[in-house]
Design an enzyme around this catalytic site. Structure first.
Site, PDB file in Angstrom:
ATOM      1  N   HIS A 305       1.223  -1.526   0.151  1.00 21.37           N
ATOM      2  CA  HIS A 305      -0.087   0.398   0.240  1.00 21.37           C
ATOM      3  C   HIS A 305       1.109   1.263   0.270  1.00 21.37           C
ATOM      4  O   HIS A 305       1.599   1.465   0.516  1.00 21.37           O
ATOM      5  CB  HIS A 305      -0.695  -0.262   0.748  1.00 21.37           C
ATOM      6  N   SER A 306       0.841   2.348  -0.281  1.00 21.40           N
ATOM      7  CA  SER A 306       1.355   3.567   0.402  1.00 21.40           C
ATOM      8  C   SER A 306      -0.462   4.178   1.350  1.00 21.40           C
ATOM      9  O   SER A 306      -1.131   4.353   0.681  1.00 21.40           O
ATOM     10  CB  SER A 306       1.587   4.396  -0.789  1.00 21.40           C
ATOM     11  N   PHE A 307       0.633   5.367   1.415  1.00 17.43           N
ATOM     12  CA  PHE A 307       1.634   6.074   1.900  1.00 17.43           C
ATOM     13  C   PHE A 307       1.626   6.104   3.530  1.00 17.43           C
ATOM     14  O   PHE A 307       1.188   5.790   4.520  1.00 17.43           O
ATOM     15  CB  PHE A 307       1.220   7.984   1.438  1.00 17.43           C
ATOM     16  N   GLU A 380       3.345   0.244   3.662  1.00 20.83           N
ATOM     17  CA  GLU A 380       2.739   1.275   3.084  1.00 20.83           C
ATOM     18  C   GLU A 380       4.096   2.335   2.175  1.00 20.83           C
ATOM     19  O   GLU A 380       4.896   2.450   3.388  1.00 20.83           O
ATOM     20  CB  GLU A 380       2.631   2.343   4.747  1.00 20.83           C
TER      21      GLU A 380
END
Ligand SMILES: *[C@@H]1O[C@H](CO)[C@@H](O)[C@H](O)[C@H]1NC(C)=O
Ligand SMILES: *[C@@H]1O[C@H](CO)[C@@H](O)[C@H](O)[C@H]1NC(C)=O
Ligand SMILES: *[C@@H]1O[C@H](CO)[C@@H](O)[C@H](O)[C@H]1NC(C)=O
Ligand SMILES: [Zn+2]
Length: 431
Positions: A305-307, A380
């Site tokens: 994922h981000s962020f 992330e």
């Protein structure tokens, strides 16, 4: 000249596209206690704001606020004595800047169907064609599988990468995916880079000789296409709900069967709507099936994922897996490997349990992965670039290759730890 014209037309097209976000502002909110953080969190949810990161004491949060809600939001913060500042007055300008930078990068790009470069963010169609092409080009190592179809009927394809066609029971399996939250564009280079280093440009053969890999680059195809065509900040899938309301979409990362429905939204208009039941969505069912099919050899599960520059592990209710000490240790080793090569202007990774670092969340993919794999994480990736002029989910093309490269440093460490762990468990079982 022709290219210039094409770029200009693309930019014009994009200008109209982002009208939706005209006047939306990004607020940075600072809270001074856990209680105040909770108050802000609840209010943001009541207003259906798009919370990019929750504020906790010592770490400010970020939230996107539409023009018509700004006054109400500011009044609330002032009344509660919460400190805030407006980071971006009008996010539409940044959306246009991202389009411009990516369009310029695309003109210079030398990508082809058999080689995806790290100079731009590739579309669903480009990635999909590339997966098929790789399987054709490297038939002894790569198989492409259609795991199922999205709500709108798009193939959800992933690669099986193995020198022994998944037939060697002494090898562990690693599963990796990106773009389950489709606006998190910078996660795509992370899985594409891993594919590159395992198949095309192999410099560390132990990783491909000793491990079987499954890589799903576009876990949410409909949503991803929608972020390119309509709404850059779309997060969910594209499930339509015809029973009396207008809000489409299920948050796929709240739809897995692990504490499903306990810390997520029942409201289809929320960005964390968990769906009508666990695994109600075809996109999550595909991932469930992959995990279950390899549960006896699954050693590591990674959901990218981000962020925020974080490596998070279960569970989303704050309880810990029985091997949490080991999970934390491997998490720290992965984070350190990334930190060693990251751009100095990005902050160090944070490692920890998702509930304790962020917030309560149920039905997450990596929580479900943890039920089957001894090591399971949510990455992330970083938001911040050298400059602060691109915020949050937006991608500076300069950063694309670096995002792939530095994340791979962490994944390698995780893969080798998972392999050692798997071999040790097997030898103990044989004794
Ligand atoms: C494509 O461009 C990249 C970066 O500009 C460069 O490093 C690479 O060598 C190029 N590849 C080909 C095949 O031209
Ligand atoms: C449609 O919305 C209702 C609530 O308004 C919800 O209970 C139901 O689960 C939704 N259906 C789907 C398929 O998401
Ligand atoms: C960002 O910083 C890194 C390392 O300090 C450097 O290599 C890179 O060129 C910089 N990028 C931009 C866009 O300034
Ligand atoms: Zn996400």
């Amino acid at each position: 000249m022709k290219y210039l014209l094409i770029v200009s037309l693309c930019i014009l097209g994009a200008l109209a596209k982002h009208e939706l976000y005209d006047g939306h502002a990004v607020y940075e909110v600072e809270v001074n206690s856990i209680d105040q953080g909770k108050l802000v969190h609840d209010f943001e949810n009541e207003m259906f704001l798009d919370v990019w990161s929750d504020a906790i004491p010592g770490r400010p949060g970020q939230v996107l606020v539409p023009k018509v809600q700004r006054e109400e939001f500011e009044n609330f913060l002032s009344k509660e004595g919460v400190q805030y500042k407006v980071q971006v007055e009008n996010i539409k300008e940044q959306l246009e800047l991202e389009d411009k930078l990516l369009a310029e990068a695309a003109v210079k790009s030398n990508s082809s169907s058999s080689r995806l470069g790290f100079d731009k963010i590739h579309t669903y169609a480009e990635v999909d064609a590339y997966l098929t092409q790789l399987a054709r080009q490297y038939p002894n190592v790569v198989t492409v599988v259609e795991g199922g179809r999205s709500i709108e009927g798009r193939p959800i394809r992933y690669l099986r990468i193995s020198t022994t066609n998944f037939q060697d029971a002494r090898k562990p399996v690693i599963i990796m995916q990106s773009l389950i939250h489709c606006r998190e564009w910078v996660t795509l280079p992370a899985t594409l880079y891993a594919i590159q280093k395992l198949v095309v440009d192999v410099t560390e053969s132990d990783l491909i000789q000793n491990i079987d890999w499954i890589i799903l680059p576009v876990a949410n195809p409909d949503g991803y296409v929608f972020t390119h065509s309509n709404d850059r900040y779309w997060r969910k899938n594209r499930r339509q709900n015809f029973s009396g309301n207008i809000c489409p979409g299920v948050d796929l990362n709240r739809n897995f069967a692990m504490n499903w429905g306990t810390a997520s939204s029942t409201n289809p208009c929320s960005d964390t709507f968990h769906g009508s039941a666990a695994f109600s969505e075809p996109e999550t069912a595909v991932i469930r099936d992959i995990i279950q099919a390899h549960s006896n050899r699954l050693a590591l599960y990674l959901d990218i994922h981000s962020f925020g520059s974080m490596i998070l592990y279960g569970f989303g209710d704050g309880t810990l897996p029985s091997n949490a000490l080991q999970i934390n240790l491997v998490g720290v080793q992965m984070a350190q490997a990334i930190d060693r090569v990251k751009w100095p202007t990005n902050r160090n990774y944070i490692v920890g349990n998702i509930f304790h670092v962020l917030y309560a969340a149920s039905g997450g993919a990596s929580d479900y992965g943890q039920l089957f794999a001894p090591l399971s994480y949510t990455y992330e990736l970083p938001a911040w670039r050298n400059n602060s002029w691109l915020q949050g989910f937006l991608v500076d093309p300069e950063f694309i290759e670096q995002a792939g490269f530095e994340t791979w440093e962490g994944i390698k460490v995780g893969a080798r730890a998972a392999l050692a762990n798997f071999r040790q468990r097997n030898s103990v079982e044989r004794k």
